[in-house]
Scaffold this active site. Structure first.
Site, short mmCIF file in Angstrom:
data_model
loop_
_atom_site.label_atom_id
_atom_site.label_comp_id
_atom_site.label_asym_id
_atom_site.label_seq_id
_atom_site.Cartn_x
_atom_site.Cartn_y
_atom_site.Cartn_z
N ASN A 8 65.56 -2.09 -21.56
CA ASN A 8 65.59 -0.93 -20.63
C ASN A 8 66.56 -0.72 -19.70
OD1 ASN A 8 62.40 -0.67 -21.19
ND2 ASN A 8 62.29 -2.75 -20.43
N HIS A 21 72.75 -4.62 6.40
CA HIS A 21 71.80 -3.93 6.17
C HIS A 21 71.73 -3.01 7.50
CE1 HIS A 21 68.06 -1.93 5.25
NE2 HIS A 21 67.27 -2.61 5.72
#
Ligand code: MN
Length: 257
Positions: free
Chosen positions: A62, A79
């Site tokens: 996938n 972040h």
């Protein structure tokens, strides 16, 4: 006997159990929702390339698409703007991906009040019973929120007044980040901050103080109920995304039985 031989013997003989703290990733994995004028994180998506068929007769594989902060994931210091010059997820030293963990259980309080906020005194009371928070280790917060991992609605628990999920008060977040020797904090909710934390001062204090102190976050943890209050060892494996701000992670705990 060497320490590593003892470790392997413990794992093979069952004296050391490996507990998976990771939620499975799927299209229904809950994600954070920000106000519509802001950028949004992607849900996890799998796209099949082939499955033993004309597209690839002997193999199944996938492609996937995901936000860095989707599912059980690791927050790197960069972040948050407070840590923008600190480590990205690829630069986190591997030594800091393995460390002792303690589990503080607030599931009783949170069952009564989903907006429950942990204060410094709660953690100090825990320390008086179990000892100091571990140096270069993880503070894991159990709230019972792990059972909501399969549902966006239940995980975010939003009503007209906003999301209602537990977390730390701003002062407690500052204290954990600046005055304890832990390397990070792990939670069962979609983010390290409480649902109401956009209105705190500073907003999102766990992110602001932890990232600004070069510390880390782990979210959407499962199975914290299987860990003892002290004595387990946590292994966090975020992908080494160059310049990345975080990554879905496989998070494991070693527990002596
Ligand atoms: Mn995150």
């Amino acid at each position: 006997m060497s320490i590593l031989t003892e470790l392997v013997d413990g794992l093979r003989g069952g004296r050391i159990e490996v507990v998976d703290l990771t939620a499975t990733l799927s299209g229904t994995t809950p994600v954070l929702e920000l106000p519509p004028e802001l950028g949004q994180t992607a849900r996890f998506e799998l796209a099949e390339i082939s499955r033993y068929d004309e597209r690839g007769p002997a193999w199944y594989w996938n492609n996937f698409r995901t936000g860095e902060h989707t599912g059980t994931h690791f927050d790197a210091p960069n972040h948050w703007v407070s840590g923008k010059d600190l480590a990205d997820v690829a630069s986190v030293p591997p030594r800091r991906l393995i460390g002792p963990a303690v589990v503080l259980d607030f599931s009783g309080e949170v069952a009564e009040d989903p907006d429950f906020l942990i204060e410094v005194d709660h953690i100090k009371a825990w320390e008086s019973e179990h000892g100091a928070l571990p140096a270069d280790g993880w503070l894991l917060v159990r709230t019972g929120w792990d059972v909501r991992a399969g549902s966006q609605e239940s995980a975010l628990n939003t009503d007209e007044s906003g999301p209602h999920t537990p977390g730390l008060s701003a002062e407690c977040a500052r204290w954990v980040a600046q005055e304890t020797p832990v390397l990070g904090m792990g939670v069962e909710t979609v983010g390290t901050d409480a649902g109401a934390a956009f209105g705190f001062e500073p907003p999102f204090p766990c992110h602001s103080y932890l990232m600004g102190s070069g510390k880390y976050g782990l979210t959407q943890l499962q199975n914290l109920a299987m860990l003892p209050p002290t004595g387990s060892v946590l292994v966090a494996g975020p992908l080494r995304i160059e310049t990345g701000s975080g990554s879905p992670a496989r998070v494991l705990a070693l527990v002596e039985r």
